[in-house]
Enzyme design. Structure first.
Site: not given
Ligand code: A3P
Length: 289
Positions: A43, A100, A130
């Site tokens: 996340k 991870h 998140s």
């Molecule tokens: P939120 O849940 O706060 O919106 P991971 O990829 O490590 O699982 O992280 C997911 C988080 O990255 C989510 O945050 C998601 O919205 C955010 N995220 C994914 N792509 C993104 C982008 N292009 N720009 C900004 N945030 C992004």
């Protein structure tokens, strides 16, 4: 419905990992000198960084990110499925995969290689928020009835991949290495262009101005949200209940302020200070309050 975690040597992992795959990963997986590995705590912007790197490798062209699922483009080395996929990519000159894993579970062979690691870190306050939302949908993470339950589990390190603090402290120990690039979610949000330049420089990739613009456009929140190969919408129902949440949720910094109580905020500040006391605080570019 969410899952219980598996315990491997005192650390919790989701069911997409197994004791066998974790042992294989640490003890037998062979990291090669040309490999590029994205490492994150869950996340923290893993999939965003993933698409930025994918697009840099394609000079901004979005054919690959639009046609191949993100987990095939860069498989997780800790899962059996990811390991099979990486073996299929054996012939690729510079393999790209992700993890991870806390540092102590990472392939031992990495520490004798020249492979490059890009590590992305995010304000843990936003990570737990998140996590809370994503775990409602993702069946490989343990969901909680309330945010405060997730907050407690997170503070105690009783979540998938273990304690955020341990993860960060472990990986930051490599930050002076030339083959290690430290990025933060917050800096990606503030200055995507500057960070694309840093990644290109780190990977030894020279892109033209228009190619950089394409990377930024095709890795934007809206582009990724609309790309079914990146937005997790094609993950089978066995792994995700799409009615309960999504990967591309808000994509902002500071949403924790909408979730933390004052008491949680104070308790977290205290915990952060205790656990990160030995680390240069300038490495954490996010707002604390
Ligand atoms: P939120 O849940 O706060 O919106 P991971 O990829 O490590 O699982 O992280 C997911 C988080 O990255 C989510 O945050 C998601 O919205 C955010 N995220 C994914 N792509 C993104 C982008 N292009 N720009 C900004 N945030 C992004």
């Amino acid at each position: 419905m969410s899952s219980e975690y598996i315990n491997f040597e005192g650390n919790l992992f989701p069911f997409v990992c197994s004791i066998k795959s974790l042992k294989f990963c640490r003890d037998e997986f062979v990291v090669k000198n040309n490999d590029v590995i994205l490492v994150t705590y869950p996340k923290s912007g893993t999939n965003w960084a993933n698409d930025i790197i994918s697009l840099i490798r394609c000079k901004g062209d979005n054919t690959w990110v639009q046609s191949v699922p993100i987990w095939t483009r860069s498989p997780f080395i800790e899962t059996a499925m990811g390991q099979q996929q990486i073996c299929k990519n054996e012939q690729i000159e510079a393999r790209f995969y992700r993890s991870h894993l806390p540092i102590q579970f990472f392939p031992k062979s990495y520490f004798h290689s020249k492979a490059k690691i890009i590590y992305v870190m995010r304000n843990p306050r936003d990570v737990v928020v998140s996590f809370y939302h994503f775990a409602k949908a993702a069946k490989f993470y343990k969901s909680t009835e309330s945010f405060s339950e997730m907050f407690e589990m997170f503070c105690q390190g009783n979540v998938a991949y273990g304690s955020w603090f341990d993860h960060i402290c472990g990986w930051l120990s490599l930050r002076e290495n030339g083959n290690f690039l430290l990025l933060t979610y917050e800096e990606l949000l503030q200055d995507l262009r500057g960070n694309v330049d840093r990644i290109c420089h780190f990977l030894g990739t020279k892109l033209k101005e228009e190619e950089i613009n394409l990377v930024m456009k095709n890795a934007s929140f809206s582009a990724m949200k609309d790309n079914k190969m990146s937005n997790f919408s094609i993950i089978p129902d066995d792994f995700m209940d799409h009615s309960q949440g999504r990967l591309m949720r808000k994509g902002i910094a500071g949403d924790w302020k909408n979730h933390f109580t004052i008491a949680q905020s104070e308790a977290f500040d205290k915990l952060f200070q205790q656990r990160m006391a030995g680390i240069d605080q300038r490495l954490f570019p996010w707002e604390h309050s």
